[in-house]
Design a protein around this motif. Structure first.
Motif, PDB file in Angstrom:
ATOM      1  N   ASP A 109      -9.300  -0.164  -8.937  1.00  0.00           N
ATOM      2  CA  ASP A 109      -9.040   1.205  -8.479  1.00  0.00           C
ATOM      3  C   ASP A 109      -7.750   1.303  -7.662  1.00  0.00           C
ATOM      4  O   ASP A 109      -7.603   2.169  -6.792  1.00  0.00           O
ATOM      5  N   ALA A 110      -6.807   0.394  -7.953  1.00  0.00           N
ATOM      6  CA  ALA A 110      -5.574   0.312  -7.158  1.00  0.00           C
ATOM      7  C   ALA A 110      -4.811   1.631  -7.132  1.00  0.00           C
ATOM      8  O   ALA A 110      -4.361   2.096  -6.077  1.00  0.00           O
ATOM      9  N   ASN A 140       0.508   5.933  -0.746  1.00  0.00           N
ATOM     10  CA  ASN A 140      -0.324   7.074  -1.151  1.00  0.00           C
ATOM     11  C   ASN A 140       0.028   7.496  -2.574  1.00  0.00           C
ATOM     12  O   ASN A 140       1.189   7.660  -2.923  1.00  0.00           O
ATOM     13  N   THR A 141      -0.964   7.657  -3.418  1.00  0.00           N
ATOM     14  CA  THR A 141      -0.733   7.961  -4.840  1.00  0.00           C
ATOM     15  C   THR A 141      -1.211   9.348  -5.246  1.00  0.00           C
ATOM     16  O   THR A 141      -1.201   9.670  -6.441  1.00  0.00           O
ATOM     17  N   GLU A 168      -5.892   4.628  -7.589  1.00  0.00           N
ATOM     18  CA  GLU A 168      -6.646   5.702  -6.964  1.00  0.00           C
ATOM     19  C   GLU A 168      -6.640   5.576  -5.432  1.00  0.00           C
ATOM     20  O   GLU A 168      -6.581   6.569  -4.708  1.00  0.00           O
ATOM     21  N   THR A 169      -6.684   4.332  -4.966  1.00  0.00           N
ATOM     22  CA  THR A 169      -6.785   4.111  -3.513  1.00  0.00           C
ATOM     23  C   THR A 169      -5.439   3.837  -2.859  1.00  0.00           C
ATOM     24  O   THR A 169      -5.329   3.893  -1.631  1.00  0.00           O
ATOM     25  N   GLY A 170      -4.430   3.468  -3.669  1.00  0.00           N
ATOM     26  CA  GLY A 170      -3.133   3.112  -3.106  1.00  0.00           C
ATOM     27  C   GLY A 170      -3.049   1.664  -2.646  1.00  0.00           C
ATOM     28  O   GLY A 170      -2.044   1.242  -2.070  1.00  0.00           O
ATOM     29  N   GLU A 171      -4.080   0.863  -2.916  1.00  0.00           N
ATOM     30  CA  GLU A 171      -4.075  -0.564  -2.553  1.00  0.00           C
ATOM     31  C   GLU A 171      -3.494  -1.335  -3.741  1.00  0.00           C
ATOM     32  O   GLU A 171      -4.183  -1.730  -4.665  1.00  0.00           O
ATOM     33  N   LYS A 190      -6.753  -4.854  -7.919  1.00  0.00           N
ATOM     34  CA  LYS A 190      -8.018  -4.151  -7.874  1.00  0.00           C
ATOM     35  C   LYS A 190      -8.061  -3.101  -8.982  1.00  0.00           C
ATOM     36  O   LYS A 190      -7.049  -2.477  -9.311  1.00  0.00           O
ATOM     37  N   ARG A 218      -2.780   3.414 -15.094  1.00  0.00           N
ATOM     38  CA  ARG A 218      -4.089   3.997 -14.819  1.00  0.00           C
ATOM     39  C   ARG A 218      -5.148   3.488 -15.804  1.00  0.00           C
ATOM     40  O   ARG A 218      -6.321   3.375 -15.487  1.00  0.00           O
ATOM     41  N   GLN A 226       0.842  -1.197   0.000  1.00  0.00           N
ATOM     42  CA  GLN A 226       0.000   0.000   0.000  1.00  0.00           C
ATOM     43  C   GLN A 226       0.884   1.256   0.000  1.00  0.00           C
ATOM     44  O   GLN A 226       1.966   1.261   0.575  1.00  0.00           O
TER      45      GLN A 226
END
Length: 561
Positions: free
Chosen positions: A82-83, A35-36, A85-88, A80, A61, A33
């Motif tokens: 939305d990886a 922060n993006t 976007e969420t940083g996961e 995922k 993206r 994880q």
């Protein structure tokens, strides 16, 4: 600011934990994880430095970019949607394999910050069953298999296998197989407990001349049976006994010998049961009465043995349809008639019903109603051809009418040489009630039996008569009082068949031929037919046997030769 961001990222993805232990076939999420929010156009890559190409999974993206993915991970990785976007950025890896054991690196590349390694995850994939457990399992399997083989050996070579069948089955297979390669000139003999030869096979073909008369036409073995090593025997109308299969070499030495014990189960009758199996008679001439909804049981053919050898009982068995004639019954009767015609040991045939109170109710109107108009004519023609074939059998045929014989049922009886009924039986050609006419020979055979005028009366009025009336008009030869078991006509037919049985079989066949053909022509031509038939019996061994028996004051033993 850039330095602060990198520090925050490294704090978030610091994942130098000890290796994770997993098992083959499992799925696992490799964690990562960060922060993006400050990244401009990031690309996340999961990789293994020990592979070429090293890429395990790549995400942008726009979505996954897998053109550089190592093929061993094809279809087994995902992230995922939305990886970024969420940083996961965790990676889902499925169907783990032993070769997946490695260190996986998660990294990100960005136009603004360049390449950054985010962390490593160590994965250790183990066998679900360790080698020592597999070895133990193999050992246990070998022990079980060895024990099974030992048990099979004991059962196969040291015991007599049993075959159990229900009473009334038409045939049974007596299994005898061998893995030993047998010579092509080997001789195979099946014998029963009384040492009678059931079947003989030698030099690539059956030897019916060596077969006991009791089993004539009742046995069958595979063609080229020595090649696959299958010596199994199919036996019609089985009875309790032990059968022995012996294989001899050309010199007469025994190469193999196996026994099969055959048990015939007699089922008990239960109240409310849909089927019942019970003996119709005891001793010689026993016939099986069997009720069932299975189409294969629509007809039972029994070749009697012992003192009644030569008598064949054909029993119709469609209780739910009152023995009505359908396509399946016609097919089965054609096959039965063809078998009887080929069997030179048959001396008489009894046609009867195995269903109390009914002989044959005629055509199966439920099946007829489902037929297209174009199907009706061909079906009636086939039924007519069947009844004609029944009438053309070379041996005497006796119809035992213990119940209603209507329409096609009576036409079937009319094709027989002799008809015997109980006094309670009902008979009639009732087709005109349905706005049709008898179509299986009734309009031709009935006038020949009872006379034209009376036949017209019965057919025009669709009249039904009982057994007593039928005898008075000559429709049946005998009308007997019905008994409690409902088979009085059958018992009288069996008595008559026993009277016919000891007579010269070739003479009986010629007498039937002379009568059947002579009655259709003028007297002069009929006498010529009789003379031709008489000439056929002069050169027979049976005629000489008859003269010798008369001279020696003993009973003749005719063999149909």
């Amino acid at each position: 600011m850039k330095t602060l961001l990198v520090i925050l990222l490294l704090i978030n993805v610091s994942q130098h934990a000890s290796a994770v232990e997993l098992y083959e076939g499992d799925s696992f999420i490799l964690p990562c994880q960060y922060n993006t929010f400050a990244l401009t156009d990031p690309t996340v890559v999961w990789s293994r430095s020990d592979l070429s190409p090293p890429t395990v999974h790549q995400r942008q993206r726009q979505g996954d970019e897998l053109k550089d993915q190592n093929q061993r991970y094809s279809g087994r990785t995902s992230m995922k949607t939305d990886a970024l976007e969420t940083g996961e950025l965790s990676l889902n890896l499925t169907n783990l394999q032993l070769s997946d054991s490695a260190t996986y690196t998660c990294s990100v590349t960005d136009l603004r910050y360049g390449y950054m390694k985010l962390g490593d995850v160590q994965v250790q994939v183990k066998e679900r069953f360790p080698s020592w457990a597999k070895a133990l399992l193999v050992l246990l399997v070998l022990l079980v298999v060895s024990g099974g083989l030992l048990f099979h050996f004991c059962q196969y070579f040291m015991s007599v296998p049993q075959v159990e069948v229900d009473s009334g089955v038409e045939s049974v297979q007596l299994i005898c197989e061998t893995t030993v390669c047998l010579p092509k000139d080997a001789k195979v003999e099946w014998k029963d407990a009384n040492n009678r030869k059931v079947h003989v096979y030698e030099n690539g073909s059956d030897r019916p001349e060596e077969q006991d008369d009791k089993y004539n036409g009742l046995t069958k073995m595979k063609r080229n049976l020595l090649e696959p090593g299958d010596l199994s025997l199919t036996l019609k109308y089985p009875t309790d006994t032990t059968y022995t299969c012996t294989v001899y070499s050309r010199e007469g030495n025994i190469l193999m010998k196996k026994q099969v014990e055959l048990k015939v189960r007699v089922c008990q009758v239960e109240e409310g049961a849909e089927s019942v199996l019970c003996p119709r008679l005891n001793g010689h001439g026993a016939v099986t009465r069997y009720y069932s909804s299975d189409s294969k049981d629509d007809l039972h053919v029994r070749y009697l043995d012992g003192e009644d050898s030569g008598i064949v009982v054909v029993g119709i068995n469609r209780p739910k349809a009152k023995n009505a004639i359908n396509k399946n019954l016609v097919k089965m009767m054609f096959e039965a008639v063809e078998d009887i015609k080929k069997n030179k040991k048959v001396r008489s045939v009894i046609l009867c019903s195995l269903v109390p109170g009914i002989f044959c109710a005629g055509a199966d109107l439920k099946e007829r109603a489902k037929m297209h108009q174009s199907e009706v004519g061909p079906f009636v023609s086939k039924a007519r051809a069947l009844i004609t074939e029944l009438g053309n059998l070379p041996v005497p045929t006796i119809a035992a009418i213990d119940g209603a014989a209507l329409g096609g049922g009576l036409e079937m009886a009319l094709a027989c040489d002799i008809r015997i009924s109980s006094n309670t039986a009902k008979m009639g050609l009732v087709e005109t009630k349905l706005a049709i006419i008898p179509g299986a020979g009734g309009t031709q055979r009935l006038p020949r039996v009872i006379g034209v005028s009376l036949a017209k009366e019965l057919i025009f009025a669709a009249r039904v008569v009982d057994g007593t009336q039928a005898q008075q008009m000559g429709l049946v030869s005998h009308s007997v009082e019905q008994n409690n078991s409902g088979d009085a006509a059958y018992l009288r037919a069996l008595e008559l068949a026993r009277e016919i049985n000891p007579q010269g079989p070739i003479a009986i066949r010629m007498a039937k031929l002379a009568i059947n053909q002579g009655i259709e022509v003028d007297l002069s031509t009929g006498l010529a037919i009789e003379e031709a038939c008489y000439s056929q019996v002069i050169p027979t061994k049976d005629r000489l046997e008859g003269l010798s028996a008369f001279k020696e004051k003993r009973q003749p033993q005719y063999k149909g030769e």
